[in-house]
Enzyme design. Structure first.
Site, PDB file in Angstrom:
ATOM      1  N   GLY A  67     -36.966  16.666 -15.716  1.00  0.00           N
ATOM      2  CA  GLY A  67     -38.478  16.385 -15.609  1.00  0.00           C
ATOM      3  C   GLY A  67     -39.512  17.248 -14.886  1.00  0.00           C
ATOM      4  O   GLY A  67     -40.500  17.031 -14.718  1.00  0.00           O
ATOM      5  N   ALA A  68     -38.818  18.511 -14.159  1.00  0.00           N
ATOM      6  CA  ALA A  68     -39.558  19.164 -13.309  1.00  0.00           C
ATOM      7  C   ALA A  68     -40.568  19.738 -14.125  1.00  0.00           C
ATOM      8  O   ALA A  68     -41.909  19.846 -13.699  1.00  0.00           O
ATOM      9  CB  ALA A  68     -38.688  20.110 -12.680  1.00  0.00           C
TER      10      ALA A  68
ATOM     11  N   ASP B 170     -41.894  19.006 -16.942  1.00  0.00           N
ATOM     12  CA  ASP B 170     -42.681  18.040 -17.645  1.00  0.00           C
ATOM     13  C   ASP B 170     -43.915  17.512 -16.510  1.00  0.00           C
ATOM     14  O   ASP B 170     -45.051  17.593 -16.627  1.00  0.00           O
ATOM     15  CB  ASP B 170     -42.105  16.607 -17.949  1.00  0.00           C
ATOM     16  CG  ASP B 170     -40.933  17.126 -18.795  1.00  0.00           C
ATOM     17  OD1 ASP B 170     -40.945  17.923 -19.590  1.00  0.00           O
ATOM     18  OD2 ASP B 170     -39.968  16.132 -18.710  1.00  0.00           O
TER      19      ASP B 170
ATOM     20  N   ASN C 229     -47.100  22.630  -9.107  1.00  0.00           N
ATOM     21  CA  ASN C 229     -45.790  22.938  -8.361  1.00  0.00           C
ATOM     22  C   ASN C 229     -45.389  21.786  -7.653  1.00  0.00           C
ATOM     23  O   ASN C 229     -44.292  21.478  -7.371  1.00  0.00           O
ATOM     24  CB  ASN C 229     -45.934  24.325  -7.559  1.00  0.00           C
ATOM     25  CG  ASN C 229     -45.824  25.543  -8.176  1.00  0.00           C
ATOM     26  OD1 ASN C 229     -45.311  25.615  -9.361  1.00  0.00           O
ATOM     27  ND2 ASN C 229     -46.331  26.616  -7.807  1.00  0.00           N
TER      28      ASN C 229
HETATM   29  N1  ATP Z   1     -35.812  23.464  -6.541  1.00  0.00           N
HETATM   30  C1  ATP Z   1     -37.137  23.227  -6.708  1.00  0.00           C
HETATM   31  N2  ATP Z   1     -37.715  23.278  -5.446  1.00  0.00           N
HETATM   32  C2  ATP Z   1     -39.189  23.185  -5.642  1.00  0.00           C
HETATM   33  N3  ATP Z   1     -39.887  23.334  -6.451  1.00  0.00           N
HETATM   34  C3  ATP Z   1     -39.066  23.112  -7.817  1.00  0.00           C
HETATM   35  C4  ATP Z   1     -37.701  23.251  -7.673  1.00  0.00           C
HETATM   36  N4  ATP Z   1     -37.328  23.026  -9.091  1.00  0.00           N
HETATM   37  C5  ATP Z   1     -38.341  22.946 -10.030  1.00  0.00           C
HETATM   38  N5  ATP Z   1     -39.544  23.117  -9.212  1.00  0.00           N
HETATM   39  C6  ATP Z   1     -41.201  23.146  -9.499  1.00  0.00           C
HETATM   40  O1  ATP Z   1     -41.133  22.525 -10.980  1.00  0.00           O
HETATM   41  C7  ATP Z   1     -41.681  23.454 -11.839  1.00  0.00           C
HETATM   42  C8  ATP Z   1     -40.715  23.292 -13.233  1.00  0.00           C
HETATM   43  O2  ATP Z   1     -39.355  23.578 -12.670  1.00  0.00           O
HETATM   44  P1  ATP Z   1     -38.357  24.409 -13.697  1.00  0.00           P
HETATM   45  O3  ATP Z   1     -38.961  25.743 -13.947  1.00  0.00           O
HETATM   46  O4  ATP Z   1     -37.032  24.371 -13.173  1.00  0.00           O
HETATM   47  O5  ATP Z   1     -38.538  23.721 -15.029  1.00  0.00           O
HETATM   48  P2  ATP Z   1     -37.773  23.129 -16.307  1.00  0.00           P
HETATM   49  O6  ATP Z   1     -36.465  24.018 -16.420  1.00  0.00           O
HETATM   50  O7  ATP Z   1     -38.696  22.960 -17.430  1.00  0.00           O
HETATM   51  O8  ATP Z   1     -37.262  21.816 -15.745  1.00  0.00           O
HETATM   52  P3  ATP Z   1     -36.548  20.649 -16.842  1.00  0.00           P
HETATM   53  O9  ATP Z   1     -36.370  21.210 -17.905  1.00  0.00           O
HETATM   54  O10 ATP Z   1     -35.674  20.042 -15.710  1.00  0.00           O
HETATM   55  O11 ATP Z   1     -37.742  19.708 -16.795  1.00  0.00           O
HETATM   56  C9  ATP Z   1     -41.435  24.951 -11.239  1.00  0.00           C
HETATM   57  O12 ATP Z   1     -42.379  25.735 -11.518  1.00  0.00           O
HETATM   58  C10 ATP Z   1     -41.700  24.239  -9.786  1.00  0.00           C
HETATM   59  O13 ATP Z   1     -42.876  24.155  -9.454  1.00  0.00           O
HETATM   60  O1  INS Z   2     -36.002  13.666 -20.045  1.00  0.00           O
HETATM   61  C1  INS Z   2     -35.789  14.873 -20.258  1.00  0.00           C
HETATM   62  C2  INS Z   2     -36.972  15.781 -19.965  1.00  0.00           C
HETATM   63  O2  INS Z   2     -37.957  15.193 -20.725  1.00  0.00           O
HETATM   64  C3  INS Z   2     -36.468  17.070 -20.093  1.00  0.00           C
HETATM   65  O3  INS Z   2     -37.860  17.892 -20.041  1.00  0.00           O
HETATM   66  C4  INS Z   2     -36.165  17.351 -21.366  1.00  0.00           C
HETATM   67  O4  INS Z   2     -35.870  18.904 -21.484  1.00  0.00           O
HETATM   68  C5  INS Z   2     -34.731  16.417 -21.800  1.00  0.00           C
HETATM   69  O5  INS Z   2     -34.797  16.729 -23.020  1.00  0.00           O
HETATM   70  C6  INS Z   2     -35.306  15.112 -21.718  1.00  0.00           C
HETATM   71  O6  INS Z   2     -33.880  14.730 -21.735  1.00  0.00           O
END
Ligand code: ATP
Ligand code: INS
Length: 430
Positions: free
Chosen positions: A353-354, A356, A380
């Protein structure tokens, strides 16, 4: 000051910009605590690292709003779109649309509330596994994370509608996000569900830290599932291919500005064999029917893992591309420039959910009238908040208090006070 962009439909007058270019001493005298914002307006157009601003003392009661009310108007004649460059103001240029010529014959959707948003993507069930053992079961789906952040951080007058689908087995109907924004029920389909297998090895900043499998898929979201009215902005945040190309196109028609998560466009699901679900893989965006819609999208967000499939160099000529880089923050690419926006430090307990939460924080920033780079900083902030908790994060009441404190834009900057110069986010670090 340079022009800026936001989910806004008009050019800031030069007098407005000038108004903020008072000397620091004069600002201090007037009790205006907005040095950070003024500084952030002067982004160079060359790539650079954009760090969280260091703020002046707390805003005093008499401080005027930092920005005028978000200048969003749902124009009934022209449909303004966003100029992608983060430092460019939102332009009121009308985007030609395939059926604009026939607009006279067709009934146009009615305008909704001025700042209303449309979030499209399904809630889902997330099962977290480590070493073959279930270590968590949570509400998931980008729509859940996005609603959670928008509820906490949008301007008070910015409501939004969620179009999400679940089956009769949906287990989280009373969780805050679905309770406030109920999904559509598909009686004959199960709720979309994912298994996320985490490896025990420490993941690098950009390596995939989990293997995702889609175990169930609910119905797609069709264009006719969307409300028939105009919205200020739209967020296309599918997780399992549920936002169909025609649905995205309908969103583009209904919304003045559409922000898209690449995961809604480029996920493919391998045929299920042993009943353990379909492995999630990525396909090149260029080969999908979504590619032709890109130039009518305002912002496309991809993780660094997804970015090669998006083709940043091509995509940035069509819209502003945001690449999130986990704990390294994010980068914005537009036609002719790029910027890096520094992260907030966080103790990661669950990366789900980071992205999102980032996108919703970014959208909320635009709604407050921030430039794209400032909005990315807010993204961020919420991304960091998301990784600090398992599942959809709960925000510390103090932070919500900050949100509710003020109906003017100063409140956004109070967020940044929580991590000046890279200190921990106290309210959620474990
Ligand atoms: N370990 C971390 N520490 C600080 N900020 C983070 C961290 N992980 C993610 N973030 C923040 O969240 C944002 C999105 O993270 P990320 O690039 O991992 O997205 P994602 O891979 O799409 O995540 P997910 O698929 O798990 O939702 C990053 O740009 C950053 O701002
Ligand atoms: O709840 C999670 C979340 O929404 C993530 O962003 C997505 O990559 C996954 O598919 C989902 O299971």
């Amino acid at each position: 000051g340079l022009p800026r962009s936001g989910v806004s439909g008009r050019r800031r007058s030069s007098s407005h910009v000038r108004r903020h270019h008072v000397s620091p001493r004069a600002k201090h005298r007037r009790g205006i605590c907005k040095d950070a914002l003024v500084a952030s307006r002067n982004h160079p157009t060359t790539p650079r690292i954009y760090s969280p601003p260091v703020l002046a003392p707390a805003p005093c009661r008499r401080a005027p709003p930092l920005l005028p009310r978000p200048p969003l108007r749902l124009s009934d004649t022209a449909r303004p779109t966003l100029a992608p460059p983060p430092n460019a103001v939102a332009v009121a240029a009308t985007m030609p649309e395939p059926d604009d010529e026939g607009a006279g014959q067709q009934q146009q959707p009615k305008a909704g509330p001025a700042l209303e948003g449309l979030v499209v993507g399904s809630y889902c069930h997330d099962v977290l596994l480590r070493g073959g053992r279930v270590v968590g079961e949570t509400l998931g789906g980008a729509a859940a994370f996005v609603s959670n952040v928008l509820d906490a951080a949008s301007p008070p007058e910015a409501s939004f509608s969620v179009v999400s689908k679940v089956g009769p087995d949906f287990a989280y109907a009373s969780a805050p996000a679905p309770a406030r924004h109920p999904p559509l029920l598909c009686p004959a389909r199960p709720t979309t569900s994912f298994h996320a297998r985490f490896s025990d090895a420490a993941a690098s900043a950009h390596a995939p830290d989990r293997q995702l499998r889609r175990v169930h898929a609910c119905d797609p979201i069709y264009p006719e599932d969307l409300p028939d009215r105009r919205f200020a902005y739209g967020l296309a945040v599918g997780v399992a291919g549920e936002v169909l190309p025609e649905t995205l196109e309908r969103m583009i028609r209904l919304c003045r500005a559409v922000l898209v998560d690449a995961q809604a466009l480029i996920r493919a699901f391998d045929a299920e064999g042993d009943g353990s679900g379909a492995a999630v893989r990525h396909v090149a965006l260029e080969g999908t029917p979504y590619a032709g819609l890109l130039q009518r999208v305002a912002f496309l967000k991809a993780s660094s893992e997804e970015a090669p499939y998006v083709g940043v160099e091509t995509a940035r000529r069509r819209c502003c591309v945001i690449v999130t880089e986990g704990r390294d923050g994010c980068r914005l690419y537009w036609d002719g420039g790029e910027a890096r926006v520094a992260p907030f430090p966080a103790v990661q307990v669950d990366p789900t959910g980071a992205g999102d939460s980032y996108l919703a924080g970014f959208a909320a920033g635009l709604l407050w009238g921030l430039s794209a780079t400032d909005a990315a900083l807010l993204g961020n902030f919420f991304g960091a908040a998301a990784v600090s908790q398992v599942g959809v994060p709960t925000f510390h009441p103090k932070m919500l208090q900050v949100c509710a404190l003020s109906r003017h834009q100063c409140s956004i900057f109070l967020f940044f006070r929580k991590a000046p110069g890279g200190r921990s986010i106290k309210w959620d670090a474990k």
